[in-house]
Structures are given as C-alpha cells and as structure tokens.
Motif scaffolding. Structure first.
Motif, PDB file in Angstrom:
ATOM      1  N   VAL A  24      -3.700   1.715  -1.580  1.00 55.44           N
ATOM      2  CA  VAL A  24      -4.738   0.756  -1.930  1.00 55.44           C
ATOM      3  C   VAL A  24      -4.195  -0.647  -1.702  1.00 55.44           C
ATOM      4  O   VAL A  24      -3.034  -0.933  -2.032  1.00 55.44           O
ATOM      5  N   ASP A  25      -4.999  -1.524  -1.127  1.00 58.91           N
ATOM      6  CA  ASP A  25      -4.584  -2.912  -0.944  1.00 58.91           C
ATOM      7  C   ASP A  25      -4.311  -3.536  -2.308  1.00 58.91           C
ATOM      8  O   ASP A  25      -5.181  -3.567  -3.177  1.00 58.91           O
ATOM      9  N   ALA A  26      -3.085  -4.027  -2.503  1.00 65.21           N
ATOM     10  CA  ALA A  26      -2.688  -4.533  -3.815  1.00 65.21           C
ATOM     11  C   ALA A  26      -3.492  -5.756  -4.231  1.00 65.21           C
ATOM     12  O   ALA A  26      -3.701  -5.986  -5.429  1.00 65.21           O
ATOM     13  N   ARG A  27      -3.964  -6.547  -3.297  1.00 62.00           N
ATOM     14  CA  ARG A  27      -4.702  -7.767  -3.627  1.00 62.00           C
ATOM     15  C   ARG A  27      -6.180  -7.514  -3.895  1.00 62.00           C
ATOM     16  O   ARG A  27      -6.764  -8.124  -4.785  1.00 62.00           O
ATOM     17  N   THR A  28      -6.786  -6.608  -3.120  1.00 60.25           N
ATOM     18  CA  THR A  28      -8.240  -6.441  -3.179  1.00 60.25           C
ATOM     19  C   THR A  28      -8.698  -5.136  -3.821  1.00 60.25           C
ATOM     20  O   THR A  28      -9.865  -5.030  -4.217  1.00 60.25           O
ATOM     21  N   GLY A  29      -7.817  -4.133  -3.894  1.00 59.58           N
ATOM     22  CA  GLY A  29      -8.224  -2.836  -4.401  1.00 59.58           C
ATOM     23  C   GLY A  29      -8.946  -1.977  -3.387  1.00 59.58           C
ATOM     24  O   GLY A  29      -9.458  -0.899  -3.731  1.00 59.58           O
ATOM     25  N   ALA A  30      -8.993  -2.417  -2.136  1.00 62.35           N
ATOM     26  CA  ALA A  30      -9.662  -1.632  -1.089  1.00 62.35           C
ATOM     27  C   ALA A  30      -8.793  -0.446  -0.684  1.00 62.35           C
ATOM     28  O   ALA A  30      -7.575  -0.591  -0.516  1.00 62.35           O
ATOM     29  N   LEU A  31      -9.412   0.709  -0.522  1.00 60.59           N
ATOM     30  CA  LEU A  31      -8.692   1.886  -0.081  1.00 60.59           C
ATOM     31  C   LEU A  31      -8.277   1.715   1.376  1.00 60.59           C
ATOM     32  O   LEU A  31      -9.112   1.465   2.244  1.00 60.59           O
ATOM     33  N   LYS A  32      -6.985   1.840   1.666  1.00 64.43           N
ATOM     34  CA  LYS A  32      -6.468   1.700   3.034  1.00 64.43           C
ATOM     35  C   LYS A  32      -6.349   3.054   3.717  1.00 64.43           C
ATOM     36  O   LYS A  32      -6.658   3.194   4.880  1.00 64.43           O
ATOM     37  N   TRP A  33      -5.850   4.043   2.987  1.00 64.49           N
ATOM     38  CA  TRP A  33      -5.828   5.410   3.518  1.00 64.49           C
ATOM     39  C   TRP A  33      -5.634   6.409   2.388  1.00 64.49           C
ATOM     40  O   TRP A  33      -5.195   6.053   1.297  1.00 64.49           O
ATOM     41  N   LYS A  34      -6.030   7.646   2.657  1.00 64.99           N
ATOM     42  CA  LYS A  34      -5.894   8.732   1.692  1.00 64.99           C
ATOM     43  C   LYS A  34      -5.599  10.010   2.465  1.00 64.99           C
ATOM     44  O   LYS A  34      -6.366  10.395   3.355  1.00 64.99           O
ATOM     45  N   THR A  35      -4.483  10.657   2.158  1.00 64.34           N
ATOM     46  CA  THR A  35      -4.033  11.822   2.909  1.00 64.34           C
ATOM     47  C   THR A  35      -3.984  13.054   2.012  1.00 64.34           C
ATOM     48  O   THR A  35      -3.280  13.045   0.991  1.00 64.34           O
ATOM     49  N   PRO A  36      -4.720  14.117   2.339  1.00 67.47           N
ATOM     50  CA  PRO A  36      -4.668  15.342   1.534  1.00 67.47           C
ATOM     51  C   PRO A  36      -3.278  15.977   1.569  1.00 67.47           C
ATOM     52  O   PRO A  36      -2.548  15.863   2.566  1.00 67.47           O
ATOM     53  N   ARG A  37      -2.917  16.630   0.459  1.00 65.98           N
ATOM     54  CA  ARG A  37      -1.662  17.384   0.371  1.00 65.98           C
ATOM     55  C   ARG A  37      -1.973  18.799  -0.129  1.00 65.98           C
ATOM     56  O   ARG A  37      -1.681  19.146  -1.274  1.00 65.98           O
ATOM     57  N   PRO A  38      -2.588  19.623   0.728  1.00 69.89           N
ATOM     58  CA  PRO A  38      -3.002  20.963   0.271  1.00 69.89           C
ATOM     59  C   PRO A  38      -1.826  21.847  -0.132  1.00 69.89           C
ATOM     60  O   PRO A  38      -2.010  22.822  -0.870  1.00 69.89           O
ATOM     61  N   GLU A  39      -0.618  21.497   0.331  1.00 65.98           N
ATOM     62  CA  GLU A  39       0.552  22.304  -0.006  1.00 65.98           C
ATOM     63  C   GLU A  39       1.026  22.066  -1.440  1.00 65.98           C
ATOM     64  O   GLU A  39       1.780  22.861  -2.005  1.00 65.98           O
ATOM     65  N   ALA A  40       0.574  20.962  -2.045  1.00 59.82           N
ATOM     66  CA  ALA A  40       1.014  20.597  -3.396  1.00 59.82           C
ATOM     67  C   ALA A  40       0.053  21.187  -4.424  1.00 59.82           C
ATOM     68  O   ALA A  40      -1.141  20.879  -4.412  1.00 59.82           O
ATOM     69  N   ARG A  41       0.569  22.021  -5.311  1.00 60.73           N
ATOM     70  CA  ARG A  41      -0.265  22.662  -6.331  1.00 60.73           C
ATOM     71  C   ARG A  41      -0.098  22.005  -7.704  1.00 60.73           C
ATOM     72  O   ARG A  41      -0.982  22.086  -8.536  1.00 60.73           O
ATOM     73  N   SER A  42       1.026  21.423  -7.940  1.00 61.09           N
ATOM     74  CA  SER A  42       1.267  20.723  -9.195  1.00 61.09           C
ATOM     75  C   SER A  42       2.501  19.860  -9.002  1.00 61.09           C
ATOM     76  O   SER A  42       3.419  20.238  -8.275  1.00 61.09           O
ATOM     77  N   GLY A  43       2.529  18.701  -9.631  1.00 61.91           N
ATOM     78  CA  GLY A  43       3.707  17.847  -9.494  1.00 61.91           C
ATOM     79  C   GLY A  43       3.529  16.543 -10.240  1.00 61.91           C
ATOM     80  O   GLY A  43       2.412  16.179 -10.622  1.00 61.91           O
ATOM     81  N   HIS A  44       4.648  15.881 -10.469  1.00 63.88           N
ATOM     82  CA  HIS A  44       4.644  14.604 -11.172  1.00 63.88           C
ATOM     83  C   HIS A  44       5.561  13.605 -10.478  1.00 63.88           C
ATOM     84  O   HIS A  44       5.976  12.616 -11.079  1.00 63.88           O
ATOM     85  N   ALA A  45       5.908  13.846  -9.228  1.00 63.51           N
ATOM     86  CA  ALA A  45       6.872  13.007  -8.525  1.00 63.51           C
ATOM     87  C   ALA A  45       6.283  11.654  -8.159  1.00 63.51           C
ATOM     88  O   ALA A  45       5.151  11.564  -7.679  1.00 63.51           O
ATOM     89  N   THR A  46       7.067  10.603  -8.389  1.00 60.34           N
ATOM     90  CA  THR A  46       6.712   9.249  -7.979  1.00 60.34           C
ATOM     91  C   THR A  46       7.374   8.969  -6.632  1.00 60.34           C
ATOM     92  O   THR A  46       8.566   9.224  -6.466  1.00 60.34           O
ATOM     93  N   PRO A  47       6.636   8.456  -5.649  1.00 63.68           N
ATOM     94  CA  PRO A  47       7.190   8.287  -4.300  1.00 63.68           C
ATOM     95  C   PRO A  47       8.377   7.319  -4.240  1.00 63.68           C
ATOM     96  O   PRO A  47       8.499   6.397  -5.053  1.00 63.68           O
ATOM     97  N   ILE A  48       9.239   7.549  -3.258  1.00 63.92           N
ATOM     98  CA  ILE A  48      10.268   6.593  -2.876  1.00 63.92           C
ATOM     99  C   ILE A  48      10.098   6.304  -1.385  1.00 63.92           C
ATOM    100  O   ILE A  48       9.334   6.969  -0.689  1.00 63.92           O
TER     101      ILE A  48
END
Length: 229
Positions: free
Chosen positions: A192-216
């Motif tokens: 999401v654009d940090a200044r405007t809140g506009a969605l820039k992209w969204k990518t499905p992760r069908p392989e992920a069934r459950s998780g709590h990982a924060t990206p690096i």
C-alpha cells in the motif's frame, strides 16, 4: 518470526530503562521502527544499556497501559504501541523521555475475543517512518496516522480465517506499507502506498495455510529488493 511477543505481564505497563543514575538524562539510542527492529534482525546498535532491570532497578519511568501483545516501537522522541481497552483498539504515542502519552487514537472497529487465548486483538506491532505511523488490527485492517496523530488513511480488511488469529506486523519498504496476511484460505501479501493508502499490488499466497511471519528484505545480486516471508 512471530508477532506474538507478549508485552504485558501482570499489570499492563511499559517501563523505560536506563543505565544512568537517577536524574540523569537517558542516552539517545537508535530507532526501532518495526517488529524486531532493523529489517527484523532483532539486533540493535544501542550502547550503555543495562543488562539487568526490574520493577525497582534502572527504572526511568512507568506508565500503565491496556493489555496488548505488540512490541514498543521507537522513533525519534516517541514510543508507539497498541493495546485493547475494553473493546477499543488503541494506538498510543508516548514521550520517550518522560513516559507521558502524547496522543492516543481508537480504530473504527471493536475488538473481538481472540480465537486463541495465546493471541490478542493488539498483537501486530506498529511500523513507523518519517511520514507516518502504520497500524494493523485484525478486527479492522490498516490505519495510518501522521506523527501528530491525524488520520492519513484507512483500509478495512478481512474478515480473516486463521485458527490462531492474525499476528504479522506491517513494515515500510521504499515508501510502501507491506502486510502479509496468511490464513486458512485466501492468504496474500500486499503493498500500500504509505502516503495515500492506495493499493499498489496484492499477490495471492495459496501455498500458505497459516502463519504469523513479518516480512524482511533481501537485496538480490542484481540490486532488486526482494521480500522474504
């Protein structure tokens, strides 16, 4: 990398510590702008910190706060943290030196009982940059404030379907707020654009069934920044 870091033990309180004698001014240590600090490493370059502290030792100030599992985030002269007060989802900005609340803001949704008692409606940690304060509550979605606490933008998300509840924290990368939403069905990572809140992209992760990982972030040999989850 789990976002279920417990902040509250017994009475919910945030304690700032210093290795200096009483009355001395605390040293200015580096910022800690996201969950687990610089790029999620958990490593700080802060110096002259106490190796032992407790309720009566090395306490500079004490501030009672509502229960939350988010980690304190340090930026400039502020500490940012979240909590649940009754059914309110609250974000706090706290003076780093004095321990006084500068502002607090309530998200436009009520906290629901956690689906797992080890989780909490205020588990994800805040992310901060020069332009804003970015907060994720699983019972609402993303909320952004400026440093004065003024609303920048809001993005409702969910409802989510994770058997333990949501726990991943947002991060800011190159002007984008990145959030990973892993759940039983319909997992995705979004920017999401940090200044405007506009969605820039969204990518499905069908392989992920459950998780709590924060990206690096990892910089590839070709110079591109890659998000690792």
């Amino acid at each position: 990398m789990t976002a279920l870091t417990v902040r509250a033990l017994g009475v919910s309180a945030l304690i700032a510590v210093t290795s200096l004698s009483a009355g001395a001014q605390a040293p200015r240590n580096p910022d800690w702008t996201r969950f687990r600090g610089p790029n999620g490493s958990g490593v700080s370059t802060a110096t002259n910190v106490p190796i032992e502290f407790g309720p009566t030792s090395h306490v500079q100030w004490r501030l009672e706060l509502p229960t939350g599992y988010s980690s304190p985030i340090l930026f400039g002269d502020r500490i940012y943290v979240t909590g649940v007060r009754d059914k309110e989802l609250v974000t706090f900005a706290i003076d780093r030196a004095r321990g006084a609340v500068i502002w607090e803001r309530v998200a436009p949704a009520q906290a629901m009982p956690p689906v797992d008692k080890r989780n909490n409606p205020a588990s994800p940690s805040v992310a901060v940059d020069d332009n804003g304060v970015y907060v994720f509550f699983q019972d609402y979605g993303l909320v952004a404030y400026d440093t004065a606490g003024k609303d920048l933008w809001k993005m409702p998300l969910g409802p989510f379907n994770n058997i333990y509840g949501m726990g991943a924290s947002p991060v800011v990368i190159n002007g984008l707020v990145i959030l990973s939403c892993d759940q039983s069905v319909g997992s995705y990572v979004m920017a999401v654009d940090a200044r405007t809140g506009a969605l820039k992209w969204k990518t499905p992760r069908p392989e992920a069934r459950s998780g709590h990982a924060t990206p690096i972030v990892w910089r590839a040999p070709d110079g591109r920044d890659e998000i690792l989850i």
